[in-house]
Design a protein around this motif. Sequence first.
Motif, short mmCIF file in Angstrom:
data_model
loop_
_atom_site.label_atom_id
_atom_site.label_comp_id
_atom_site.label_asym_id
_atom_site.label_seq_id
_atom_site.Cartn_x
_atom_site.Cartn_y
_atom_site.Cartn_z
N HIS A 1 0.83 -1.20 0.00
CA HIS A 1 0.00 0.00 0.00
C HIS A 1 0.87 1.25 0.00
O HIS A 1 1.94 1.28 0.61
N HIS B 1 -3.58 -2.98 -5.76
CA HIS B 1 -4.39 -2.98 -4.55
C HIS B 1 -5.28 -1.75 -4.57
O HIS B 1 -4.91 -0.70 -5.09
N SER C 1 -8.84 0.55 -2.66
CA SER C 1 -9.64 0.89 -1.48
C SER C 1 -11.01 1.37 -1.93
O SER C 1 -11.12 2.16 -2.88
N ARG C 2 -12.05 0.87 -1.25
CA ARG C 2 -13.41 1.34 -1.54
C ARG C 2 -13.68 2.56 -0.67
O ARG C 2 -13.74 2.48 0.55
N LYS C 3 -13.85 3.70 -1.31
CA LYS C 3 -14.10 4.95 -0.62
C LYS C 3 -15.50 5.44 -0.96
O LYS C 3 -16.12 4.95 -1.92
N ASN D 1 -12.99 -3.19 3.14
CA ASN D 1 -12.99 -2.09 2.16
C ASN D 1 -11.68 -2.01 1.39
O ASN D 1 -11.55 -1.17 0.49
N LEU D 2 -10.73 -2.85 1.73
CA LEU D 2 -9.47 -2.93 0.99
C LEU D 2 -9.56 -4.12 0.05
O LEU D 2 -9.94 -5.22 0.46
N HIS E 1 -3.45 -6.16 9.14
CA HIS E 1 -4.79 -6.26 8.55
C HIS E 1 -5.50 -7.55 8.92
O HIS E 1 -6.73 -7.60 8.94
N HIS F 1 -4.94 -1.46 12.62
CA HIS F 1 -6.08 -1.35 11.71
C HIS F 1 -7.41 -1.40 12.45
O HIS F 1 -8.31 -2.18 12.12
N SER G 1 -10.53 3.06 10.00
CA SER G 1 -10.52 3.04 8.54
C SER G 1 -10.46 4.46 8.02
O SER G 1 -11.44 5.21 8.13
N SER H 1 -10.42 5.42 4.96
CA SER H 1 -11.31 5.58 3.80
C SER H 1 -12.76 5.81 4.24
O SER H 1 -13.51 6.54 3.60
N CYS I 1 -2.87 3.36 11.69
CA CYS I 1 -4.23 2.87 11.47
C CYS I 1 -4.91 2.34 12.74
O CYS I 1 -6.05 1.89 12.68
#
Length: 273
Positions: free
Chosen positions: A66, A95, A97-99, A149-150, A185, A211, A214, A216, A245
């Motif tokens: 990342h 890789h 990320s859902r944002k 979300n990753l 993670h 982690h 988040s 994002s 994180c």
Amino acid sequence: MRLYTLMEETAVSPQFASEHGLSFYVDTGTDKLLFDFGQTEAFCGNAQKLGIDLSQVDRAFLSHGHYDHGGGLKAFLHQNNHAPIYVHPRAFEPHFSRKPEGIREIGLDISLQQHPQLVKTADVYEVSPNLLLFADVTGKACRSAGASNLLERVNGQYVPDTFAHEQSLLIDAQGKLLLFAGCAHRGMVNLVQCAAQHAGRMPDIVVGGMHLYSPSQKRSEPDELIQAVGMRLRATGARYLTGHCTGQHAYEVLRAIMGEQIAYVSAGSVTEL
């Protein structure tokens, strides 16, 4: 031994840069080691302010693929032309990320993947008799929902990242066992247990993100999960140095459970190990 936090979201003073990223330098007395490179070249400036000459680093390690851990890799290569940099073979895969605004790529600069200083590792890789990298974490306890979300891409489809590219480092030095993690993670509880299986005993000191926040989604994990993590980590007896994180809220919840067993490390901090 001494730990220098070269990059983190917060800084000990305005003198030091901060960003969403992580980088640590540790001097074991026999090895000068760099673990992760932050998001940009800013960690290099912080190193200089702390009196650290990155050209003298003996070995460097990238925890996973990342940008907030490997974005400064190119800057390090400009300063150091000899240190092997240990990277999991899958780190340079795409890789994502859902944002809220959509899916964004968060991988590494692929132009660097064939650089001669990079050493491709394996799921368990002995760097030296006192340095071990491992990526074979299989436990399922206390895992963060935010990790879903990753993403990675399989057959053209976005699917939850398995984090097969994420490796952690065990250092056996001066009678202490140190564990360095990037973001854990797969869950810090599982990571510590896996480290203990490899080493035959619990780590004395654990350094890295957990982690539990988040960026994002801009939210922490539920307090119930954070409290469960805190209880499990407290029982290990290890000392924890965390940030990035983990998140400020989660840290406060962990601190309430673990007390002085856990501490937050910001950019510019120097910690005796």
